[in-house]
Motif scaffolding. Structure first.
Motif, PDB file in Angstrom:
ATOM      1  N   LEU A   1      36.722  -0.722  88.360  1.00 20.80           N
ATOM      2  CA  LEU A   1      35.319  -1.252  88.097  1.00 20.80           C
ATOM      3  C   LEU A   1      34.812  -1.688  89.267  1.00 20.80           C
TER       4      LEU A   1
ATOM      5  N   TRP B   1      27.176   4.780  84.335  1.00 17.75           N
ATOM      6  CA  TRP B   1      27.043   3.450  83.768  1.00 17.75           C
ATOM      7  C   TRP B   1      26.689   3.388  82.467  1.00 17.75           C
ATOM      8  N   HIS B   2      27.434   2.445  81.841  1.00 19.74           N
ATOM      9  CA  HIS B   2      26.835   2.025  80.301  1.00 19.74           C
ATOM     10  C   HIS B   2      25.284   1.862  80.444  1.00 19.74           C
TER      11      HIS B   2
ATOM     12  N   PRO C   1      27.276  -3.751  74.771  1.00 19.08           N
ATOM     13  CA  PRO C   1      27.686  -5.086  75.415  1.00 19.08           C
ATOM     14  C   PRO C   1      28.111  -4.740  76.889  1.00 19.08           C
ATOM     15  N   LYS C   2      28.422  -3.512  77.086  1.00 12.85           N
ATOM     16  CA  LYS C   2      29.018  -3.178  78.776  1.00 12.85           C
ATOM     17  C   LYS C   2      27.761  -2.646  79.310  1.00 12.85           C
ATOM     18  N   ARG C   3      26.487  -2.729  78.824  1.00 15.24           N
ATOM     19  CA  ARG C   3      25.564  -2.399  79.554  1.00 15.24           C
ATOM     20  C   ARG C   3      25.334  -2.947  80.749  1.00 15.24           C
TER      21      ARG C   3
ATOM     22  N   GLU D   1      27.502  -2.018  83.244  1.00 22.32           N
ATOM     23  CA  GLU D   1      28.792  -2.075  84.083  1.00 22.32           C
ATOM     24  C   GLU D   1      29.168  -0.424  84.223  1.00 22.32           C
TER      25      GLU D   1
ATOM     26  N   ARG E   1      31.335   2.959  83.999  1.00 24.37           N
ATOM     27  CA  ARG E   1      32.011   3.655  83.078  1.00 24.37           C
ATOM     28  C   ARG E   1      33.401   4.099  83.370  1.00 24.37           C
TER      29      ARG E   1
END
Length: 165
Positions: free
Chosen positions: A22, A46-47, A51-53, A55, A57
């Protein structure tokens, strides 16, 4: 007929790059792959929700100007260590060459493709939303990351020798 040959050539010069740490940024990814040829485009995923929006992938696609460049990059970079993880590099047209399927990524990918429209061709509004999310994530990253942290991450991105199998 020429249209189909162009499409085949384009598909064969596109690489999937997976198992990305990451901390590896879009710029670092381009820097790692640019020695192998002209990069025509890069899609760093990207998400976009949950919850990982915002971040990464952990995978991306890189389009080279020729099939030869893509093959050379694949041969040189597959298995190379980046931030302590072996990179997975293959032609994007090669779907799961070992027959294994990661169902968690597949189902998540299917949902985003279905919401985006026809799968291969995402709608204009989905593309705009993706660009906005990318810009927002870049802006947030700039606020979160100090200069010292960036220097530490740059050191991590130097690509090592392939992981011995």
């Amino acid at each position: 007929m020429d249209h189909f040959n162009f499409h085949d050539e384009k598909a064969e010069s596109r690489l999937y790059v997976g198992n990305l740490d990451l901390r590896i940024t879009e710029a670092a990814l381009i820097k790692m792959f640019s020695p192998f040829g002209k990069i025509v485009s890069e899609d760093y995923l990207w998400h976009t929700c949950g919850p990982k929006r915002g971040e990464p992938r952990g995978y991306a696609f890189i389009q080279f100007s020729s099939k030869e460049e893509a093959i050379r990059a694949k041969e040189e970079m597959h298995g190379r260590m980046a931030c302590g993880r072996p990179l997975v590099v293959r032609l994007a047209s090669e779907k799961y060459p070992d027959g294994a399927v990661n169902h968690s990524k597949t189902s998540e990918g299917s949902r985003s493709l279905l919401s985006g429209g026809s799968g291969r061709q995402t709608s204009r509004s989905a593309k705009i939303a993706a660009i906005k999310n990318k810009l927002k994530a870049i802006d947030e990253e700039g606020h979160r990351t100090s200069k010292k942290q960036k220097q530490s991450d740059e050191h991590c991105i130097s690509v090592g020798k392939p992981h011995q199998r």
